[in-house]
Design a protein around this motif. Structure first.
Motif, PDB file in Angstrom:
ATOM      1  N   ARG A 278      -7.893  -2.568  12.912  1.00  0.00           N
ATOM      2  CA  ARG A 278      -9.300  -2.961  13.061  1.00  0.00           C
ATOM      3  C   ARG A 278     -10.212  -1.759  13.312  1.00  0.00           C
ATOM      4  NH1 ARG A 278      -9.714  -8.813  16.079  1.00  0.00           N
ATOM      5  NH2 ARG A 278      -7.918  -9.792  15.089  1.00  0.00           N
TER       6      ARG A 278
ATOM      7  N   SER B   6      -6.951   3.336   4.849  1.00  0.00           N
ATOM      8  CA  SER B   6      -7.379   2.363   5.846  1.00  0.00           C
ATOM      9  C   SER B   6      -6.261   1.399   6.230  1.00  0.00           C
ATOM     10  CB  SER B   6      -8.571   1.562   5.321  1.00  0.00           C
ATOM     11  OG  SER B   6      -8.244   0.928   4.093  1.00  0.00           O
TER      12      SER B   6
ATOM     13  N   SER C  37       0.814  -1.216   0.000  1.00  0.00           N
ATOM     14  CA  SER C  37       0.000   0.000   0.000  1.00  0.00           C
ATOM     15  C   SER C  37       0.845   1.262   0.000  1.00  0.00           C
ATOM     16  CB  SER C  37      -0.920   0.014   1.229  1.00  0.00           C
ATOM     17  OG  SER C  37      -0.167   0.151   2.424  1.00  0.00           O
TER      18      SER C  37
ATOM     19  N   PRO D 184      -4.623   3.742  -0.116  1.00  0.00           N
ATOM     20  CA  PRO D 184      -5.478   3.079   0.880  1.00  0.00           C
ATOM     21  C   PRO D 184      -5.187   3.584   2.302  1.00  0.00           C
ATOM     22  CG  PRO D 184      -3.710   1.618   0.228  1.00  0.00           C
ATOM     23  CD  PRO D 184      -3.542   2.868  -0.589  1.00  0.00           C
TER      24      PRO D 184
ATOM     25  N   ALA E 167     -12.859   2.385   6.535  1.00  0.00           N
ATOM     26  CA  ALA E 167     -12.408   1.998   5.187  1.00  0.00           C
ATOM     27  C   ALA E 167     -12.280   3.234   4.307  1.00  0.00           C
ATOM     28  CB  ALA E 167     -13.377   0.991   4.585  1.00  0.00           C
ATOM     29  N   TRP E 168     -11.229   4.021   4.537  1.00  0.00           N
ATOM     30  CA  TRP E 168     -10.992   5.230   3.768  1.00  0.00           C
ATOM     31  C   TRP E 168      -9.939   4.970   2.693  1.00  0.00           C
ATOM     32  CZ3 TRP E 168     -10.222   9.218   8.331  1.00  0.00           C
ATOM     33  CH2 TRP E 168     -11.458   9.385   8.983  1.00  0.00           C
ATOM     34  N   GLU E 169     -10.130   5.591   1.536  1.00  0.00           N
ATOM     35  CA  GLU E 169      -9.116   5.551   0.501  1.00  0.00           C
ATOM     36  C   GLU E 169      -9.272   6.773  -0.402  1.00  0.00           C
ATOM     37  OE1 GLU E 169      -9.831   1.818  -1.464  1.00  0.00           O
ATOM     38  OE2 GLU E 169     -11.060   2.766  -3.015  1.00  0.00           O
TER      39      GLU E 169
END
Length: 545
Positions: A313, A330, A181, A328, A317-319
């Motif tokens: 965890r 996240s 990533s 990404p 869920a950010w991108e």
């Protein structure tokens, strides 16, 4: 330091060496070097002795481990896996566990020693931080300690991945996801490490080289430098009677400190041996060989990597998608930000504190944590931040065990990771001030004696007596936190040159808030009557003691 006669064992040994290599005077001088005595000073020795056990057990394991991912069919002693296709690394680890005499004991001792090594460094650094033992002239040694802790985490990661079992493979999959990533270089780094598309054929052999050669070599060099600097700069000592920044009160290296340290090494070794014998850890035969298509339920990393697992965890869920590239967040934020905050904060804190307080004097007497409430509060906030992330690394286990929603554990964790440190800071600061007031009360009118006295007016009071001399000296070791001087404006209202501008004004405000005497030890205490009665009681032999 006493100047008595040199003990015969030291004199004879130094004479023997002096006759041959001319180092007798060096030995005589250094074997009588004084070391201060306090239980918290032994925390760093736990890490040192665990590292020695790691080297010994790790050397044993290298004779039998095969660091290759070549596929073989298992034909060893463990019946449930007979005939199963697996990597040679996993097969050799099974061979160590079931067929090599003492192999399982060595494996488990090695794993427990690794956990104790990291834990020992963590508590040692907390002790150094909370007592201000990183201050001048020990900033360089503090930076070495931060580097040691960082390297220990990577050493644990590489060693944890070597058996190539299903549990370590799941952690390695996360590592691969983090690396790939990374913008621009992620794919190149991943293909270089794994030798191609994940899982590749080279990661175990490359981790093996890092784990047994490169990282331990750097660790050994840094530990040596750490100990040499400590030897040259002298160990800090806790405040107490006769202890100043210009002397060291304690026992000599030989025989007192050497005997104590030798016994402590045996205790540490014995504790690790008992854990390796009776406490099962990392039973790889229950997990099976790694396969990218499989995953073990409830899998958790070792404790020192738990905070990164928790951050992963908790992260939404950010991108970001831009010009055909995907960033990404996240994965990047939980992998880099928590580690960056903790390690960078640790490395910079001595210099930030020096800038805020303007204190450039040498310090060889440690501070009690209560006497620097802001520093202690900052430290507890960081521990809380780490603890929340560590705890939420097991949010699936928490959800299953307590029968609560997994989503709600995640939502609560996202709030606690910000609110928890702030609350911890406030509570810790108030507790430090309360403990300072307690010390001031003891200095002001003594401690409760248990003797009840009736005054002529009919009032009953408890007589207070002077505190123990050593305890009083320990409390009176408190010094005011320095504050930058010369921050006031002149008669024309113009502030000093260094205090002009936004940064100078910020520094002046931070210094005023951070430094100074919060609760004076010798302030006004309305307890003279109690003290007078106490002195009368001491003279009256007929009163009960």
């Amino acid at each position: 330091m006493s100047s008595g006669t040199v003990p015969k064992p030291i004199a004879s040994t130094s004479s023997f060496i002096d006759d041959r290599i001319g180092a007798g005077n060096f030995l005589k001088r250094n074997l009588r070097k004084i070391f201060p005595d306090h239980w918290s000073f032994l925390l760093g020795e736990i890490a040192l002795y665990s590292f020695i056990v790691l080297l010994l057990t790790g050397t044993f394991l290298t004779f039998f481990f095969k660091p290759t991912m070549a596929h073989v069919v298992y034909d060893g002693s463990y019946e449930p896996l007979k005939g199963v296709m697996m990597s040679e690394a996993y097969a050799s680890t099974l061979h160590i566990s079931f067929d090599v005499r003492g192999g399982l004991l060595m494996r488990q001792m090695h794993h427990w020693a690794a956990l104790l090594f990291v834990a020992g460094m963590m508590v040692h650094m907390l002790r150094v931080f909370f007592t201000g033992a990183y201050r001048k002239p020990r900033e360089l040694n503090w930076l070495i300690g931060v580097g040691l802790l960082t390297l220990a985490l990577f050493e644990g990661l590489t060693g944890y991945s070597l058996p190539d079992d299903l549990l370590s493979g799941a952690g390695l999959r996360i590592t691969e996801g983090v690396m790939i990533s990374l913008p621009l270089v992620g794919t190149w780094i991943t293909f270089f490490l794994f030798g191609g598309e994940y899982p590749g054929e080279d990661v175990v052999s490359r981790f093996y080289s890092l784990h047994i050669l490169l990282i331990p070599g750097i660790l050994l060099g840094l530990i040596t430098a750490h100990l040499m600097l400590m030897w040259v700069q002298k160990h800090t000592q806790m405040p107490g009677k006769g202890r100043t920044n210009t002397n060291v009160v304690g026992a000599p290296l030989y025989p007192a400190f050497m005997a104590k340290s030798g016994a402590y090494f045996m205790f540490t070794f014995g504790a690790i041996a008992l854990l390796g014998t009776f406490a099962q850890i990392n039973p790889i035969w229950l997990f099976g060989p790694y396969s990218p298509a499989d995953i073990s339920a409830g899998s958790q990393p070792d404790f020192y990597m738990g905070f990164l697992e928790g951050s992963l965890r908790l992260m939404p869920a950010w991108e970001i998608n831009f010009l055909g590239f995907t960033l990404p967040l996240s994965v990047l934020i939980p992998a880099l930000v928590p580690m960056g905050i903790v390690m960078t904060g640790l490395a910079l804190y001595p210099f930030i504190e020096q800038w805020v307080t303007g204190d450039r004097s040498e310090h060889h007497v440690a501070e009690r944590p209560r006497n620097n409430p802001h520093r202690t509060s900052i430290g507890i906030s960081a521990v809380t931040f780490y603890g929340v992330l560590w705890l939420l690394g097991a949010n699936d286990e928490i959800s299953a065990f307590f029968h609560v929603s997994l989503n709600w554990t995640t939502y609560v964790g996202r709030v606690l990771v910000f609110v928890g440190p702030a609350v911890a800071y406030f509570i810790t600061y108030r507790m430090c001030l309360g403990l300072q007031r307690s010390d001031a009360a003891v200095i002001g009118h003594g401690v409760e004696s248990g003797v009840i006295k009736r005054l002529p007016s009919g009032e009953y009071i408890e007589v207070h007596v002077s505190p123990n001399e050593a305890i009083e000296a320990h409390m009176r070791g408190k010094t005011a936190i320095p504050v930058i001087t010369g921050t006031s404006a002149d008669s024309d209202g113009i502030p000093p040159k260094g205090m002009r501008g936004p940064l100078g004004k910020l520094r002046a405000k931070l210094s005023k808030a951070y430094g100074g005497e919060k609760i004076p030890l010798d302030g006004e205490h309305p307890h003279e009557e109690h003290a007078a009665v106490g002195s009368d009681v001491k003279k009256d032999k007929s009163l009960p003691s």
